[in-house]
Design a protein around this motif. Sequence first.
Motif, mmCIF file in Angstrom:
data_model
loop_
_atom_site.group_PDB
_atom_site.id
_atom_site.type_symbol
_atom_site.label_atom_id
_atom_site.label_comp_id
_atom_site.label_asym_id
_atom_site.label_seq_id
_atom_site.Cartn_x
_atom_site.Cartn_y
_atom_site.Cartn_z
ATOM 1 N N VAL A 163 0.858 -1.192 0.000
ATOM 2 C CA VAL A 163 0.000 0.000 0.000
ATOM 3 C C VAL A 163 0.886 1.230 0.000
ATOM 4 C CG1 VAL A 163 -1.724 1.321 1.290
ATOM 5 C CG2 VAL A 163 -1.882 -1.170 1.185
ATOM 6 N N SER A 164 0.669 2.108 -0.966
ATOM 7 C CA SER A 164 1.469 3.329 -1.052
ATOM 8 C C SER A 164 0.561 4.538 -1.196
ATOM 9 C CB SER A 164 2.445 3.257 -2.235
ATOM 10 O OG SER A 164 1.750 3.020 -3.450
ATOM 11 N N GLN A 165 1.090 5.702 -0.845
ATOM 12 C CA GLN A 165 0.297 6.933 -0.906
ATOM 13 C C GLN A 165 -0.228 7.186 -2.321
ATOM 14 O OE1 GLN A 165 2.828 10.064 0.661
ATOM 15 N NE2 GLN A 165 2.301 9.529 2.760
ATOM 16 N N PRO A 166 -1.429 7.788 -2.405
ATOM 17 C CA PRO A 166 -2.249 8.364 -1.330
ATOM 18 C C PRO A 166 -3.106 7.357 -0.570
ATOM 19 C CG PRO A 166 -3.332 8.721 -3.408
ATOM 20 C CD PRO A 166 -2.006 8.078 -3.741
ATOM 21 N N ALA A 167 -3.107 6.077 -1.014
ATOM 22 C CA ALA A 167 -3.850 5.059 -0.268
ATOM 23 C C ALA A 167 -3.208 4.856 1.102
ATOM 24 C CB ALA A 167 -3.853 3.737 -1.037
ATOM 25 N N ARG A 168 -4.000 4.347 2.029
ATOM 26 C CA ARG A 168 -3.409 4.071 3.330
ATOM 27 C C ARG A 168 -4.178 2.980 4.059
ATOM 28 N NH1 ARG A 168 -3.226 7.287 8.389
ATOM 29 N NH2 ARG A 168 -3.064 5.127 9.059
ATOM 30 N N LEU A 169 -3.440 2.306 4.939
ATOM 31 C CA LEU A 169 -4.048 1.311 5.817
ATOM 32 C C LEU A 169 -4.779 2.015 6.946
ATOM 33 C CD1 LEU A 169 -1.062 -1.193 6.100
ATOM 34 C CD2 LEU A 169 -3.233 -1.630 4.951
ATOM 35 N N GLN A 170 -5.978 1.512 7.242
ATOM 36 C CA GLN A 170 -6.760 2.081 8.330
ATOM 37 C C GLN A 170 -6.893 1.138 9.519
ATOM 38 O OE1 GLN A 170 -7.711 5.149 8.379
ATOM 39 N NE2 GLN A 170 -7.651 5.808 6.242
ATOM 40 N N MET A 171 -6.936 -0.172 9.250
ATOM 41 C CA MET A 171 -7.078 -1.161 10.322
ATOM 42 C C MET A 171 -6.240 -2.391 10.012
ATOM 43 S SD MET A 171 -9.072 -0.140 12.816
ATOM 44 C CE MET A 171 -9.555 -1.658 13.652
ATOM 45 N N LEU A 172 -5.741 -3.013 11.059
ATOM 46 C CA LEU A 172 -5.035 -4.285 10.962
ATOM 47 C C LEU A 172 -5.549 -5.167 12.090
ATOM 48 C CD1 LEU A 172 -2.665 -6.052 9.793
ATOM 49 C CD2 LEU A 172 -1.242 -5.036 11.596
ATOM 50 N N ALA A 173 -5.890 -6.416 11.778
ATOM 51 C CA ALA A 173 -6.429 -7.315 12.799
ATOM 52 C C ALA A 173 -5.890 -8.721 12.623
ATOM 53 C CB ALA A 173 -7.959 -7.333 12.746
ATOM 54 N N ARG A 174 -5.607 -9.380 13.744
ATOM 55 C CA ARG A 174 -5.278 -10.798 13.753
ATOM 56 C C ARG A 174 -6.556 -11.599 13.537
ATOM 57 N NH1 ARG A 174 -4.524 -11.793 19.309
ATOM 58 N NH2 ARG A 174 -3.440 -13.726 18.896
ATOM 59 N N ILE A 175 -6.440 -12.709 12.818
ATOM 60 C CA ILE A 175 -7.557 -13.637 12.696
ATOM 61 C C ILE A 175 -7.052 -15.047 12.990
ATOM 62 C CG2 ILE A 175 -8.970 -12.264 11.130
ATOM 63 C CD1 ILE A 175 -7.864 -13.923 8.807
ATOM 64 N N GLY A 176 -7.918 -15.851 13.569
ATOM 65 C CA GLY A 176 -7.537 -17.214 13.925
ATOM 66 C C GLY A 176 -8.579 -17.816 14.829
ATOM 67 N N TYR A 177 -8.127 -18.672 15.738
ATOM 68 C CA TYR A 177 -9.019 -19.351 16.654
ATOM 69 C C TYR A 177 -8.557 -19.078 18.077
ATOM 70 C CZ TYR A 177 -10.810 -21.805 12.573
ATOM 71 O OH TYR A 177 -11.377 -22.086 11.352
ATOM 72 N N GLY A 178 -9.306 -18.248 18.771
ATOM 73 C CA GLY A 178 -8.963 -17.904 20.143
ATOM 74 C C GLY A 178 -9.971 -18.444 21.129
ATOM 75 N N PRO A 179 -9.718 -18.241 22.412
ATOM 76 C CA PRO A 179 -10.638 -18.730 23.443
ATOM 77 C C PRO A 179 -11.883 -17.858 23.544
ATOM 78 C CG PRO A 179 -8.904 -17.450 24.456
ATOM 79 C CD PRO A 179 -8.555 -17.535 22.992
ATOM 80 N N LYS A 180 -12.898 -18.364 24.193
ATOM 81 C CA LYS A 180 -14.076 -17.555 24.478
ATOM 82 C C LYS A 180 -13.742 -16.589 25.607
ATOM 83 C CE LYS A 180 -17.683 -20.728 22.903
ATOM 84 N NZ LYS A 180 -18.062 -19.841 21.790
ATOM 85 N N VAL A 181 -14.188 -15.343 25.471
ATOM 86 C CA VAL A 181 -13.939 -14.338 26.503
ATOM 87 C C VAL A 181 -15.244 -13.642 26.848
ATOM 88 C CG1 VAL A 181 -11.544 -13.979 25.775
ATOM 89 C CG2 VAL A 181 -13.354 -12.538 24.817
ATOM 90 N N ALA A 182 -15.259 -12.990 27.986
ATOM 91 C CA ALA A 182 -16.465 -12.311 28.459
ATOM 92 C C ALA A 182 -16.681 -11.000 27.705
ATOM 93 C CB ALA A 182 -16.350 -12.039 29.952
ATOM 94 N N GLU A 183 -17.864 -10.440 27.877
ATOM 95 C CA GLU A 183 -18.174 -9.144 27.292
ATOM 96 C C GLU A 183 -17.283 -8.061 27.903
ATOM 97 O OE1 GLU A 183 -20.230 -11.027 29.065
ATOM 98 O OE2 GLU A 183 -22.204 -11.257 28.117
ATOM 99 N N THR A 184 -17.176 -6.944 27.190
ATOM 100 C CA THR A 184 -16.435 -5.794 27.683
ATOM 101 C C THR A 184 -17.411 -4.829 28.357
ATOM 102 O OG1 THR A 184 -14.893 -6.016 25.837
ATOM 103 C CG2 THR A 184 -14.867 -3.927 27.025
ATOM 104 N N PRO A 185 -17.020 -4.243 29.486
ATOM 105 C CA PRO A 185 -17.927 -3.317 30.177
ATOM 106 C C PRO A 185 -18.392 -2.168 29.289
ATOM 107 C CG PRO A 185 -16.096 -3.911 31.601
ATOM 108 C CD PRO A 185 -15.773 -4.477 30.243
ATOM 109 N N ARG A 186 -19.597 -1.691 29.567
ATOM 110 C CA ARG A 186 -20.184 -0.574 28.825
ATOM 111 C C ARG A 186 -20.965 0.344 29.772
ATOM 112 N NH1 ARG A 186 -17.357 -2.255 25.321
ATOM 113 N NH2 ARG A 186 -17.784 -2.482 23.095
ATOM 114 N N TRP A 187 -20.964 1.640 29.424
ATOM 115 C CA TRP A 187 -21.864 2.582 30.074
ATOM 116 C C TRP A 187 -23.287 2.281 29.603
ATOM 117 C CZ3 TRP A 187 -20.510 5.849 33.868
ATOM 118 C CH2 TRP A 187 -19.167 6.221 33.991
ATOM 119 N N PRO A 188 -24.291 2.461 30.476
ATOM 120 C CA PRO A 188 -25.677 2.237 30.042
ATOM 121 C C PRO A 188 -26.148 3.292 29.059
ATOM 122 C CG PRO A 188 -25.595 3.019 32.325
ATOM 123 C CD PRO A 188 -24.179 2.755 31.909
ATOM 124 N N VAL A 189 -27.197 2.968 28.314
ATOM 125 C CA VAL A 189 -27.630 3.805 27.202
ATOM 126 C C VAL A 189 -28.021 5.215 27.661
ATOM 127 C CG1 VAL A 189 -30.046 3.056 27.250
ATOM 128 C CG2 VAL A 189 -29.025 3.831 25.095
#
Length: 378
Positions: free
Chosen positions: A345-371
Motif C-alpha cells: 500500500v502506497s500513498q495516497p492510499a493508506r491502511l486504516q485497520m489491521l487485525a489478527r484472525i484465527g481461533y482464540g478462546p471464548k472471553v467475556a463481554e467488555t464493560p459498557r456505560w448504560p444507554v
Amino acid sequence: MNRRAFLKGAGAAIVISGIPTAVWMNTRTPHKALEPWKQAAIGFGDARIDALAYALLAPNPHNRQPWEVKLVGDDTIDLHCRLDRRLPYTDPYDRQILIGLGCFTELLVVAAASKGYQCNVTPFPDGEPHPRLDGRCVARFTLRKGTPKTDPLFNHVFERRSIKETFDATKKVSQAQLDELVSSEPSAAGTVNPSQTGRINQMAYDAMKIEFLTPRTLRESTDLMRFGKAQIEAQPDGIDIGGAGMELLHKVGLLTRDNFSDAEGAMVKDYLASLEPRYTSTVGYLWQTTPGNTRAEQFQVGREYVRLNLKATQMGLSMHPVSQILQEYPEMDTLYAQMHDAVGVSQPARLQMLARIGYGPKVAETPRWPVETILSQV
C-alpha cells in the motif's frame, strides 16, 4: 496480562477483609458494568433507544466509548464525539476514535432495521473536522418506519468480541475462509501466507513494544486502567483489569497504576514478554485500505470493520485489532512505513485497520456505560 505469573507471586492463601479468598473470588464479576449487553436484548420500547442500546456495544479504541447522541424531534439522532474520550498521544488526529464511531453507526443501522426502521445516515452534515474531531455532528440518523429486515450478521452482535488472547496456532485459517471473509467488505484484504504473517507478527509485536516503552503513550493507557470490580463498575470504560486474580494482586499492592506506568520497570517488561505468544500464534491477518484518508473514508472503514468482526464471528473465527503499528506519532513512523510496504500500500492510499484472525478462546463481554449515559443533556 500474564495472569499465571502474577498469581503465582501473590500466593493462594491471602484473605481479603476476613473473607476466605475462594468465597471473595466468586463475587468479582462486574455484573453492573455488563448489564448493557442484557438490556439491549430486552429493549426499552422506543425505536431510537433500542437501536442505540445495540450501537453502544460496538468495538472502539481502548474502550473509550466516545459516542454522545442527541435526540432531535421524533425521528432523528445526531451523533457527536465526546471530546474528553479521545486519545491524543496514540491517536493524535482522532482517526481511530472516528473508526469506532463508524462501528457504532453500523450497529445502530442493523439494529434499527431489525426493529422495522430504515435508518438513513448523513455523515458530517456540518462538514468534515480537521485536524481533529470537534463539536460538530459526526453523523445524523433519520429513522423511517418500514418492514422489519434482519441482517444475518445482526444475529451475532452479542457473540462478537475482540479476542486479545493467544490463538490456537495448530488451527489454521484456510485461504478459502480468508477469501470469504475479506470478500464481504470492499476495504478488506488479508493473508494466511506463513512468510507474510511471520513478518507482520514481528512488526506488530515491535509496535506494541514501542507503545509501551514510550512514556507518554504508556501513561495514556495506564491512566485508563480500571482495577477490579469496584473501579470497573464505577467507570465502565477504558481498559478493564478485572477478574479475581487481577483484583487480588491490586489489593495487595502487586499490581498498581504507578508500577505499570514505569516503561523501564520489571512489570512492563514482564507484560511485554507475556504478549509475545499472542503474535507468534497468529496464522492470519486482515487489513482495511482506503484510496485516501478523508474523514468520510475513516468513518466508512468503521462501518465495514464491525461487519467484518461480525462475519468472522459467524464463521467461527476470532478477530483482534492490532493497530498500534498504524498510529501516527514519531516513534512509530518507521514501522508504519514498513507495514504499508509489507502489504503493498502506497500513498495516497493508506491502511486504516489491521487485525489478527484465527481461533482464540471464548472471553467475556467488555464493560459498557448504560444507554441513558450517552444521551446529550444539552
